[in-house]
Design an enzyme around this catalytic site. Structure first.
Site, PDB file in Angstrom:
ATOM      1  N   TYR A  13      34.004  54.743  73.117  1.00 59.72           N
ATOM      2  CA  TYR A  13      34.836  53.596  73.490  1.00 59.72           C
ATOM      3  C   TYR A  13      35.826  53.263  72.382  1.00 59.72           C
ATOM      4  O   TYR A  13      36.994  52.973  72.639  1.00 59.72           O
ATOM      5  CB  TYR A  13      33.956  52.377  73.774  1.00 59.72           C
ATOM      6  CG  TYR A  13      33.182  52.443  75.054  1.00 59.72           C
ATOM      7  CD1 TYR A  13      33.658  51.836  76.222  1.00 59.72           C
ATOM      8  CD2 TYR A  13      31.962  53.101  75.118  1.00 59.72           C
ATOM      9  CE1 TYR A  13      32.948  51.888  77.400  1.00 59.72           C
ATOM     10  CE2 TYR A  13      31.244  53.157  76.300  1.00 59.72           C
ATOM     11  CZ  TYR A  13      31.738  52.549  77.434  1.00 59.72           C
ATOM     12  OH  TYR A  13      31.032  52.614  78.607  1.00 59.72           O
TER      13      TYR A  13
ATOM     14  N   HIS B 202      26.955  53.161  90.411  1.00 57.93           N
ATOM     15  CA  HIS B 202      27.639  53.799  89.300  1.00 57.93           C
ATOM     16  C   HIS B 202      27.045  55.150  88.922  1.00 57.93           C
ATOM     17  O   HIS B 202      27.756  56.037  88.448  1.00 57.93           O
ATOM     18  CB  HIS B 202      27.616  52.859  88.092  1.00 57.93           C
ATOM     19  CG  HIS B 202      28.608  53.194  87.040  1.00 57.93           C
ATOM     20  ND1 HIS B 202      29.968  53.121  87.228  1.00 57.93           N
ATOM     21  CD2 HIS B 202      28.448  53.638  85.756  1.00 57.93           C
ATOM     22  CE1 HIS B 202      30.603  53.469  86.123  1.00 57.93           C
ATOM     23  NE2 HIS B 202      29.700  53.798  85.221  1.00 57.93           N
TER      24      HIS B 202
ATOM     25  N   ASP C  50      32.511  57.468  85.735  1.00 52.03           N
ATOM     26  CA  ASP C  50      32.579  56.747  84.467  1.00 52.03           C
ATOM     27  C   ASP C  50      33.558  57.484  83.541  1.00 52.03           C
ATOM     28  O   ASP C  50      34.625  57.898  83.971  1.00 52.03           O
ATOM     29  CB  ASP C  50      31.166  56.620  83.869  1.00 52.03           C
ATOM     30  CG  ASP C  50      31.075  55.637  82.713  1.00 52.03           C
ATOM     31  OD1 ASP C  50      30.888  54.436  82.972  1.00 52.03           O
ATOM     32  OD2 ASP C  50      31.188  56.065  81.557  1.00 52.03           O
TER      33      ASP C  50
END
Length: 387
Positions: free
Chosen positions: A308, A364, A180
């Site tokens: 983000y 993930h 990630d």
């Protein structure tokens, strides 16, 4: 400059835990319209009720806190950014320093199954020559790397902070691993500091700068990966668009409602992990609630979501335009069940690719889902580089 490194112990207050219980008891549950048994519209109401009942009546934070505190933890401040990290010394003749990088919505605790075996391979029947000094930082603004009050801290900046952290710990050269955002930090380290990075092991690959993967890069046997990536970008990235553009707005709700925060975080475990046999075949209720508690107690939803926001195009980033973009040796363990598997043809251009494996179980959150597979691949990659 204050470069102190101080021991750290997690210690939630009774007042925090009492406030949490009161909020859980006062949860105002939303309606659920239609059949959401497969979580198509987001977190499932019945499961969130079940999880909250467990949270109130069975989950024991103090027991989980004690398990976390069994790992040696520290805090320091670098360039005004508070940094929390685990540092486990390896048991071997010459342990290799290895920095493990998590992502969102992960925490340092997602690495717990791989830390011990990587630091002490002989303790689990392995070769002590494979030992690592394991460093697991919490990303800036995540859990105990807080409070983070200054803007501009993204995965590019974090890579620079980690080099300073490794300097502070006395490591000239080091290995790195991540998934990630952690994979992007590891890639950035290999991009900006190839002379310092022994190698970067990635279990998720994504560009830190152009060139981006093209449809023509996918081989026929990878077409399903391309379709999966396209589906994710169309149907699964709503959270990303919110956190890239307006992270402050959901923070009012998620910093106030523990069940709201849990729904936001747990849904990602359901959507991104390899849960084909059920969510709790991969994560126990304790696993899920540990993550929620670490975000809740530290009030770091907004600063983690802002990771983000700070990664938007135009913010400071790459340091050169050479190819490959990542010049340090790279090993990739691609999980076919991850959300955005990428083509090998592109990876061979983008990275100084030395190792490529594909796994068909795990997703993930691989360090939690398939820790043994992760450990074996990390050891094999760095063994090849160091011998």
């Amino acid at each position: 400059m204050d470069d102190r490194i101080e021991p750290f112990t997690i210690a939630a207050t009774d007042a925090q835990l009492g406030d949490l219980r009161e909020r859980l008891l006062r949860t105002r549950w939303p309606r659920e319209i239609g059949d959401n048994g497969a979580w198509q519209a987001g977190a499932n109401l019945a499961y969130m009720r079940e999880l909250t009942d467990y949270w109130l009546n069975t989950y024991d934070w103090r027991a989980q806190e004690a398990k976390m505190n069994a790992l040696p933890q520290f805090r320091t401040t670098i360039d005004g950014v508070p940094i929390h990290f685990i540092h486990v010394r390896g048991k071997g003749s010459n342990p290799t320093p290895l920095i493990l990088n998590h992502g969102w919505p992960w925490t340092f605790w997602d690495m717990r199954e791989i830390i011990g075996p990587l630091a002490d391979p002989a303790g689990v029947g392995g070769d002590p020559a494979d030992a690592f000094d394991v460093i697991v930082p919490s990303l800036p603004g995540f859990t105990f790397s807080s409070p983070l009050d200054r803007p501009g801290v993204n995965f590019f900046e974090t890579a620079h902070l980690w080099v300073k952290l490794m300097d502070r710990l006395g490591y000239e050269r080091f290995a790195t691993q991540g998934g990630d955002f952690g994979a992007m930090i590891s890639a950035m380290l290999g991009h900006a500091y190839p002379d310092r990075v022994i190698g970067a092991h990635l279990h998720f690959i994504a560009p830190i700068k152009p060139p981006y993967p093209e449809p023509s890069d996918f081989e026929p046997h990878e077409y399903a990966w391309g379709a999966k990536t396209q589906t994710f970008m169309q149907d699964g990235n709503g959270y990303m668009q919110i956190q890239r553009t307006r992270p402050q707005t959901p923070a009012f709700a998620l910093n106030d409602s523990p069940v709201g925060l849990a729904a936001w975080l747990v849904e990602k475990r359901y959507a991104w992990a390899d849960v084909r046999d059920g969510l709790e075949t991969v994560f126990s209720k304790d696993d899920l609630l540990d993550t929620v508690m670490l975000y809740w107690l530290t009030e770091t939803y907004v600063s983690s979501a802002r990771y983000y926001y700070e990664a938007r195009p135009g913010n400071a980033g790459p340091v050169h335009d050479r190819v490959p973009v990542v010049e340090a040796p790279v090993g990739v363990l691609q999980f076919a069940e991850d959300v955005m598997p990428q083509p090998r043809r592109w990876a061979e251009r983008y990275y100084n690719l030395q190792r490529w494996n594909v796994a068909h179980t795990g997703g993930h959150f691989a360090p939690m889902e398939v820790p043994d597979l992760m450990i074996d691949d990390i050891r094999a990659f760095f063994r090849e580089l160091l011998t």
